[in-house]
Structure formats: C-alpha cells, structure tokens
Write an enzyme that holds these catalytic residues in place. Structure first.
Site, mmCIF file in Angstrom:
data_model
loop_
_atom_site.group_PDB
_atom_site.id
_atom_site.type_symbol
_atom_site.label_atom_id
_atom_site.label_comp_id
_atom_site.label_asym_id
_atom_site.label_seq_id
_atom_site.Cartn_x
_atom_site.Cartn_y
_atom_site.Cartn_z
ATOM 1 N N LYS A 206 36.300 27.881 43.744
ATOM 2 C CA LYS A 206 35.287 28.772 43.165
ATOM 3 C C LYS A 206 35.165 28.550 41.659
ATOM 4 O O LYS A 206 36.138 28.742 40.928
ATOM 5 C CB LYS A 206 35.670 30.233 43.402
ATOM 6 C CG LYS A 206 34.559 31.189 42.958
ATOM 7 C CD LYS A 206 35.038 32.624 42.811
ATOM 8 C CE LYS A 206 35.405 32.982 41.386
ATOM 9 N NZ LYS A 206 34.273 32.964 40.444
ATOM 10 N N GLU A 281 47.323 28.711 35.179
ATOM 11 C CA GLU A 281 47.079 28.139 33.846
ATOM 12 C C GLU A 281 46.328 29.212 33.074
ATOM 13 O O GLU A 281 45.169 29.483 33.367
ATOM 14 C CB GLU A 281 46.207 26.882 33.941
ATOM 15 C CG GLU A 281 46.823 25.723 34.696
ATOM 16 C CD GLU A 281 47.854 24.965 33.883
ATOM 17 O OE1 GLU A 281 48.100 25.334 32.718
ATOM 18 O OE2 GLU A 281 48.420 24.005 34.421
ATOM 19 N N CYS A 315 41.699 26.921 26.031
ATOM 20 C CA CYS A 315 42.939 27.683 26.252
ATOM 21 C C CYS A 315 44.015 27.271 25.255
ATOM 22 O O CYS A 315 44.799 28.097 24.807
ATOM 23 C CB CYS A 315 43.423 27.475 27.672
ATOM 24 S SG CYS A 315 43.440 25.758 28.141
ATOM 25 N N GLU A 413 44.372 36.394 21.891
ATOM 26 C CA GLU A 413 43.511 35.225 22.093
ATOM 27 C C GLU A 413 42.051 35.629 21.887
ATOM 28 O O GLU A 413 41.547 36.513 22.573
ATOM 29 C CB GLU A 413 43.703 34.689 23.518
ATOM 30 C CG GLU A 413 42.888 33.447 23.782
ATOM 31 C CD GLU A 413 42.999 32.950 25.215
ATOM 32 O OE1 GLU A 413 42.879 33.776 26.142
ATOM 33 O OE2 GLU A 413 43.206 31.742 25.410
HETATM 34 P P1 NAP Z 1 38.840 34.983 33.795
HETATM 35 O O1 NAP Z 1 37.973 36.129 33.554
HETATM 36 O O2 NAP Z 1 40.248 35.219 34.126
HETATM 37 O O3 NAP Z 1 38.137 34.148 34.953
HETATM 38 C C1 NAP Z 1 38.639 32.939 35.440
HETATM 39 C C2 NAP Z 1 38.165 32.733 36.858
HETATM 40 O O4 NAP Z 1 38.698 33.773 37.682
HETATM 41 C C3 NAP Z 1 36.664 32.804 37.028
HETATM 42 O O5 NAP Z 1 36.255 31.954 38.082
HETATM 43 C C4 NAP Z 1 36.460 34.253 37.442
HETATM 44 O O6 NAP Z 1 35.266 34.446 38.143
HETATM 45 C C5 NAP Z 1 37.665 34.465 38.329
HETATM 46 N N1 NAP Z 1 38.086 35.841 38.492
HETATM 47 C C6 NAP Z 1 37.858 36.900 37.680
HETATM 48 N N2 NAP Z 1 38.418 38.007 38.206
HETATM 49 C C7 NAP Z 1 39.018 37.646 39.367
HETATM 50 C C8 NAP Z 1 39.773 38.333 40.352
HETATM 51 N N3 NAP Z 1 40.028 39.637 40.253
HETATM 52 N N4 NAP Z 1 40.233 37.645 41.421
HETATM 53 C C9 NAP Z 1 40.005 36.340 41.525
HETATM 54 N N5 NAP Z 1 39.292 35.625 40.636
HETATM 55 C C10 NAP Z 1 38.817 36.267 39.554
HETATM 56 O O7 NAP Z 1 38.873 33.992 32.589
HETATM 57 P P2 NAP Z 1 37.650 33.428 31.789
HETATM 58 O O8 NAP Z 1 37.245 34.443 30.812
HETATM 59 O O9 NAP Z 1 36.634 32.892 32.720
HETATM 60 O O10 NAP Z 1 38.306 32.153 31.082
HETATM 61 C C11 NAP Z 1 38.914 32.240 29.873
HETATM 62 C C12 NAP Z 1 40.402 32.290 30.012
HETATM 63 O O11 NAP Z 1 40.887 31.164 30.716
HETATM 64 C C13 NAP Z 1 41.080 32.233 28.683
HETATM 65 O O12 NAP Z 1 42.105 33.209 28.624
HETATM 66 C C14 NAP Z 1 41.673 30.846 28.623
HETATM 67 O O13 NAP Z 1 42.768 30.724 27.785
HETATM 68 C C15 NAP Z 1 41.973 30.566 30.039
HETATM 69 N N6 NAP Z 1 42.024 29.121 30.305
HETATM 70 C C16 NAP Z 1 43.240 28.532 30.489
HETATM 71 C C17 NAP Z 1 43.340 27.168 30.711
HETATM 72 C C18 NAP Z 1 44.670 26.523 30.919
HETATM 73 O O14 NAP Z 1 44.715 25.394 31.385
HETATM 74 N N7 NAP Z 1 45.776 27.180 30.622
HETATM 75 C C19 NAP Z 1 42.188 26.394 30.751
HETATM 76 C C20 NAP Z 1 40.953 27.022 30.546
HETATM 77 C C21 NAP Z 1 40.889 28.397 30.325
HETATM 78 P P3 NAP Z 1 33.863 34.851 37.421
HETATM 79 O O15 NAP Z 1 33.877 34.241 36.071
HETATM 80 O O16 NAP Z 1 32.869 34.253 38.335
HETATM 81 O O17 NAP Z 1 33.807 36.334 37.421
#
Ligand code: NAP
Ligand code: MG
Length: 504
Positions: A206, A281, A315, A413
């Site tokens: 997804k 991650e 990230c 962050e």
């Molecule tokens: P997020 O809100 O946690 O969302 C990540 C993914 O999870 C999206 O596909 C989101 O779907 C989905 N999601 C949200 N709530 C969920 C739930 N309750 N159950 C299952 N899936 C769920 O994060 P983001 O704002 O998109 O991304 C930014 C974050 O990702 C930052 O904190 C960044 O540091 C981290 N990141 C980490 C890495 C790494 O390798 N460590 C790499 C890239 C990003 P929707 O968006 O469709 O709602």
C-alpha cells in the site's frame, strides 16, 4: 476529469557556473531535452492477481499535484473485500508458484522489472515529481536511478540465498503486507518489493494515498514483466482504512512498514499478539557534527544537501547541525550566503532545488513547529530573496540559531526544510548532544582528521553514519534505525534477512 498532459517549459537561461554550486549535481546525468508527456488516467484501479481491477468499495479519493493544488487523478480506496482478494491472490501465488520457483528464475523476473522500469524512466520521473512535488532533477537523478539499482542489486541475491545465511537452510516468510510513505514513493516501494520477491515471498503493498500514482505505474511494469499473477498486489487507500486492514489481516505473515514513529508504535502493538513478523523504518532527527578542522566549503554543501534535499522530507535528513563554537559565526554566515542561491519553485523546472511540500497538512505541521520555535526565542532565518510561488504548498528553506538542546525544534522531527543549529566545545560534548535524542537513524561527522572521524562515528548511536558527506545511498548498503527510528534493515544482505526464515 480531463487528462493531464505535462509539457516541459521553454528553456530558461542557464545560471553561471559560479552561482550554481554543485550540491545537487549527482553522478547520473540525463538530458531532459525532449519534452516529456505523461498521460494520467482520470481514475485509477487496484492491481490484484495480475490485473487492474475496480475497487469493490467503489470509493475513490483525489490525488493532487502539491505544486499547483490541482487534482491529478482519483485513487481507489481499497476496503476489506479488496484486501481479502489481494491476500488470497498473494497466498495462492506464494503456495503454488513463487516460493517453489528456483531462485535463478525469480532473479530473471526481477531483472526484467529493472530493465523495463529503466526504459520508462522519464515517465516515472515526471509522474513522481507531479504527484509528490519533489524537484525533477532529484526524481530523475536520484530516485529513479536508485530504484533501478535496487532492483538490479537485489535480483542478484535471489539465486544466492544459501550464501546469505551460511550453514543454514532458509525459506521465505510468506505473504508480506507492506506499507510505505509519501516522501520517496517509488524508492520505498523498491526497497520493499525487491527483497521480498528475491527471497521468495509474495506481496500486498500500500502506498500513501497522497502519492499512489508511480507505484500503480510500477504495477504496469510488473505486468509487462509477466510476473505470475498475485506475486505483487498493489492496494491503494488511506492508512486508517486500507492500512489497518492490511496490518490486521490474518492471512498476512509479515508487516514491513515505513512511516512515522507514532504509527509504527501502533503497528507494533497491533501485531504483538499475532504470529506476524514486523520491521519498522521510522522517523529521525539526525545530527551533523562539524569540527573546526573540517573542510568548510565541503561541509556547507553537505549541510545544504542534508537538510534541503527533497524539501527535508527525508527520514534521515540532517536536521540538527552541531558546530564547534570557534567556527559558529563564520559557518552560519557562509551557510546563509549559500541558502540565498537555492531556487524554490516549480518542481518540473530542472533548475529547481526545492520543490513543493507534499500536502497542506504537512505544510501546516511545519509552520506550527516553526512558529513554536520562534515563540520560544530561537532566531529564525530564511533567505530574504526567496519568493514562494502563490499557488501550491511551499516553505522557504530556513535555519534556527539560539536553540537550546531541549527545544522542540531540536528534538521533534519537522520533516521539512528546517535546520536547528547548536554549538559545542569538545568532542565529548558534541557526541553527548548528538546522541541526546529519542531517534537514531543517521548522523554525520565533518573533520579533516581521520582519527577524530572514526572515534566520533563509533560513539554515535545511529544506523548510518556518514563522514564528510551526507545522503549517500547504495543498494548494497543496509539502512535502518536504532531506538525510535525503527527495527530491521533495508538494503544489501541485511535487507534480505527480514524476508527469510531459518529452517530448523
Ligand atoms: P505515516 O503517517 O506514518 O504514514 C506512512 C504510511 O502508513 C502511509 O502509507 C499511511 O497511509 C500509512 N498509515 C497511516 N496510518 C496507518 C495505520 N493506522 N495503519 C496502517 N497504515 C497506516 O507517515 P508519513 O507522514 O506518510 O511519512 C513520514 C514519516 O515516515 C516520517 O516520520 C519519516 O521519518 C518516516 N520515514 C522513514 C523512513 C525510513 O526509512 N526510516 C523513510 C521514509 C519516511 P496514508 O498516507 O495513505 O494515510
Ligand atoms: Mg499527490
């Protein structure tokens, strides 16, 4: 909805060499002399069992171009019935075909994905930039080549798994549910799909609802590569509905998640009393320690890249700069001068350094943290010459000085183009401050003295430590976090382990 056609703008006058330092020049140089056109279907489908199908839910949500605020397409919202179908297809493909196939044959399929992907690289670059807002030079020169490299590298492991875990017999884990964020939509998909497939697993993946288009195009490539139906299934939809259904589905053996620490913790709780394996991650607040003996101009370029690459939606972004006190004034002066040269604006313009913030929600989150830091007395700087576009979501590159170690801007962050600067007097103090965070994803050290680099790097609690550089990625190199930055690694041999089980 009308079909969106994107034509490249007429050429602008090139900037002079001296006014264009080479921070964002990457090794891979491709011309965009030919105007690229990408046709985006007004309504997207799900990719299940090798076919593009309408969602059972019958529901769609708009995906927009964050640089204009205009709709690009409608993305399907998969519900339980859709996820059931995807998991069923993945299970069937796993049991009957993929897990039984010799590794060298699986490798051929993955190589084929990489080769077909490369033939469509311009289309992918333009679409990634449209849907995500990142500058075209980054999608073209960083994201797309790294995606191809990741598939190529990982394909090579598929027939060498006996060497991956010497002396042990391994088998795949099963059906993998994979959830990825919006900041590197294609790259995160490659990091998840390639190792899963190489190890013999099948996938239900997804993307973020904000940035689903390029993964759906990758599904076309997977179809073109003639993968057996059901090996890869792409289900789009929101995290709260589609994501939750994947995480809780009893037919899934492993969850691989990249996203925020907050959601990651929730996932860990959700799978705690199940047999599912889990890799996470998550976020970061990565420090950059610059000693007074560093090559200063090189360090300035490194800092610019570390915090402003991909609008800071990285990230492992270098979001905390720790300067040795003796160079503070000089370094900040030079950094500000360099920031004035950054071009913020149309992500499709190949001279743009900083594109659009991916969503209004993210822009507001950044603004809120910036305001809180101002209120706390931290000193704000943004280049006065930078004019933000009137439409779309944009934020100026900025830095904060006069920052206390415990300030929110130094601890939380931001996930935007915002840098917090603090100072130190001794290496011990630098290390202590750098490690004083709940995160541990990446770090960097800048010095001309090798012993200092090694000593400091060893003391930093981070999954990746760069010395005298930043944001260098290689498919052979493992990536992942300590502490609240996650568990498990992606990339290289270590990236295969979470997709393998040792047979007792
Ligand atoms: P997020 O809100 O946690 O969302 C990540 C993914 O999870 C999206 O596909 C989101 O779907 C989905 N999601 C949200 N709530 C969920 C739930 N309750 N159950 C299952 N899936 C769920 O994060 P983001 O704002 O998109 O991304 C930014 C974050 O990702 C930052 O904190 C960044 O540091 C981290 N990141 C980490 C890495 C790494 O390798 N460590 C790499 C890239 C990003 P929707 O968006 O469709 O709602
Ligand atoms: Mg979008």
């Amino acid at each position: 909805m009308e079909i969106v056609k994107v034509k490249r703008k007429p050429k602008k006058a090139a900037r002079t060499k001296s006014s264009r330092p080479d921070t964002f020049r990457f090794d891979y140089v491709d011309s965009i002399e030919n105007p690229d056109v990408v046709d985006i279907k007004p309504t997207q489908k799900l990719f299940i069992n090798g076919k593009f199908v309408q969602p059972k839910s019958g529901k769609y949500i708009k995906t927009i171009n964050p640089a204009t605020g205009k709709a690009l397409s409608n993305v399907a919202c998969a519900n339980k019935a859709d996820i059931d179908l995807a998991v069923k297809a993945a299970r069937k493909a796993y049991d009957n075909v993929w897990s039984k196939m010799p590794g060298r044959q699986r490798a051929r399929y993955i190589y084929r994905i990489s080769r077909i992907f490369e033939t469509r690289k311009k289309e992918f670059a333009v679409l990634e930039t449209l849907d995500n807002g990142k500058p075209i030079k980054e999608s073209r020169n960083v994201d797309i080549p790294l995606v191809a490299a990741h598939f190529f590298h990982t394909a090579g492991w598929a027939d060498k798994l006996e060497y991956a875990v010497p002396g042990q017999k391994v088998k795949p884990v099963g059906v993998c549910g994979q959830i990825i964020p919006w900041n590197f939509p294609l790259m995160m998909a490659a990091w998840k799909i390639a190792p899963a497939l190489a190890a013999g697993n099948t996938v239900v993946i997804k993307p973020s609802i904000n940035t689903s288009l390029t993964l759906l195009m990758l599904a076309e490539v997977i179809q073109q590569a003639d993968l057996p139906p059901g090996v890869v299934n792409v289900v789009t939809g929101s995290g709260s509905i589609t994501g939750t259904k994947i995480v809780n589905h009893p037919g899934i053996d492993k969850i691989a998640f990249t996203g925020s620490t907050e959601i990651g913790k929730g996932l860990a709780r959700a799978v705690a009393n199940t047999n599912k394996k889990l890799t996470l991650e998550l976020g970061g607040k990565s420090p950059m320690i610059v000693y007074e003996d560093a090559a200063i101009d090189q360090a300035i370029e490194g800092v610019i890249n570390a915090i402003f690459f991909n609008q800071g939606h990285v990230c492992c972004a270098g979001s905390r700069l720790l300067l040795e006190e003796s160079i503070e004034d000089m370094f900040i002066k030079k950094l500000k001068r360099r920031m004035k040269q950054l071009r913020v604006g149309n992500p499709l313009d190949k001279n743009t350094d900083i594109g659009a913030i991916n969503s209004l929600q993210q822009l507001n989150a950044i603004k809120e943290l910036v305001q809180a830091a101002k209120d706390e007395g931290c000193i704000y700087y943004e280049p006065p010459n930078i004019k933000l576009p009137k439409t779309g979501f944009f934020h100026a590159p900025c830095i904060f000085t006069n920052v206390a170690q415990g300030s929110a801007i130094n601890q939380v962050e931001v996930f935007g183009p915002v840098l917090a600067v603090t100072t130190f007097r001794t290496p011990e103090e630098a290390i202590k401050r750098a490690n004083d965070t709940t995160y541990g994803l990446a770090a960097s050290v800048w010095s001309e003295k090798a012993t200092k680099l090694h000593k400091t790097a060893r003391a930093l609690k981070a999954g990746v430590v760069w010395t005298n550089t930043y944001n260098k990625f290689d498919p052979a190199s493992p990536f992942g976090g300590y502490k609240e930055s996650g568990m498990g690694r992606e990339g290289g041999l270590h990236g295969l382990y979470p997709y393998l089980e040792v047979v007792k």
